[in-house]
Design an enzyme around this catalytic site. Structure first.
Site: not given
Ligand SMILES: [Zn+2]
Length: 369
Positions: A78, A164-165, A187, A55
């Site tokens: 807020c 998987t392996a 990630r 804002e």
């Molecule tokens: Zn704020």
């Protein structure tokens, strides 16, 4: 209640909010648009914790033009003094006459108070425009506040035959370059990446984002019940992002070599009756540390433990067209024949081809996150 223009302005605010997806953790991703009808006079998004909220950026840009305008925010403004002054007060001073929020802020410090403050000063407030889109953007933050645990995403890679392996467990890439680049994006969006000590001992991973520059690296978390993490491993020696070691070890002499690194934190979750780390208690500790979006990049056993305890919210599955034969399967869970006739617990929500691999995202059916 909401016009097409309102919807399009909020869509703009959501797009802006998403620009903060790699950097706002532990804060929510928030965007703000200030407009007269469809004419945008100010816009902004929250970039990083400790820096101005969305804002504030939008109001600065709008200046005098905020008079009589509508502010669209993806999360309730807020009302408390945190590291920055409250946005509800800034909106009050700006002269906007209407504030539309996509959703209430579940943070008990705000929770409706921001909107009430504006309303009581005579500003028209409305809430709930594109709420589900706004929730989706902040599922990690919401999960942390509402459930006191992170949103847990299991990342898995399998061959066409579900392996998987290879049987000698030698470390290798199942998927191609495009899928691996996609994992780097996941990630970067996550607050933290979690793995088991087995993976660390086998691969000595860095668990960081390497393919592009990011404002914030995810925290690395290793589950290491008996503290077997080599003190010379990347997670201990490289301090570019925090490392959390979750362990059952309580002997300070053994913990000391890790504690002396400023970026390393020791987490002490409780122990299960079977002598393992209690995942529920670990997730509470992680929420308390500000971890909202958690990606689990672990071997079959740890991934299965999250599933067995019903603690996974999303599965991201990369399937390579290679046929490996032998090896072990994706998860190791007890046989569940009832699952054949029961309603599936997981729903595929997206699927795409990345190079030669297929990425499918599954969400838990009964999950609001
Ligand atoms: Zn704020």
């Amino acid at each position: 209640m909401f016009s097409d223009t309102d919807i399009s302005m909020m869509e703009n605010a959501l797009r802006l909010a998403a620009l903060g997806r790699f950097s706002t953790s532990p804060n929510p991703r928030v965007g703000c648009v200030i407009a007269h009808g469809s004419q945008i006079v100010g816009q902004g998004f929250h970039v990083k914790a400790g820096e101005p909220h969305a804002e504030v950026h939008a109001l600065r840009q709008a200046g005098e033009m905020a008079q009589g305008a509508t502010a669209f925010v993806t999360l309730e403004p807020c009302s408390h003094y945190g590291r920055t002054p409250p946005c509800a007060e800034a909106l009050l001073r700006s002269g906007v006459t209407r504030v539309v929020a996509a959703m209430r802020d579940p943070n008990p410090l705000v929770a409706g108070k921001g909107l009430v403050l504006l309303e009581s000063a005579g500003i028209k407030t409305e809430c709930g425009l594109l709420e589900s889109e706004a929730r989706e953007l902040n599922r990690g933050f919401l999960s942390r506040i509402e459930r006191r645990r992170p949103f847990v995403r299991l990342k898995c890679a399998v061959s066409l035959d579900g392996k998987t392996a290879l049987s000698d467990s030698s470390s290798f890439w199942i998927t191609g370059e495009e899928a691996r680049a996609d994992v780097q994006v996941l990630r970067a969006e996550s607050c933290a990446v979690l793995t088991g000590i087995g993976t660390v001992l086998a691969d000595n991973p860095q668990l960081n984002v390497r393919t592009f520059v990011t404002l914030r690296q995810p925290t690395r978390i290793v589950l290491d019940s008996h503290l077997r993490l080599p003190p010379n491993s990347h997670l201990v020696t490289d301090g570019q992002s925090p490392t959390f070691i979750a362990t059952l070890e309580r002997n300070e002499d053994r913990l000391h070599p890790y504690r002396k690194h400023a970026h390393v934190r020791i987490l002490m979750p409780s122990e299960t009756a079977g002598g393992k780390i209690d995942l529920n208690s670990l997730l509470h500790l992680l929420a308390d540390e500000g971890i909202g979006e958690l990606m689990v990049e672990a071997g079959s056993r740890l991934a299965s433990a999250f599933l067995a305890e019903d603690l996974a919210d999303e599965i991201v599955l990369y399937r390579s067209p290679k046929i490996l034969g032998g090896g072990s399967g994706l998860f190791c869970l007890p046989e569940n024949r009832a699952a054949l006739s029961a309603t599936p617990l997981w729903t595929p929500v997206s699927s795409e081809i990345l190079g030669h691999d297929i990425k499918t995202v599954f969400r838990k059916n009964d999950n609001a996150f």
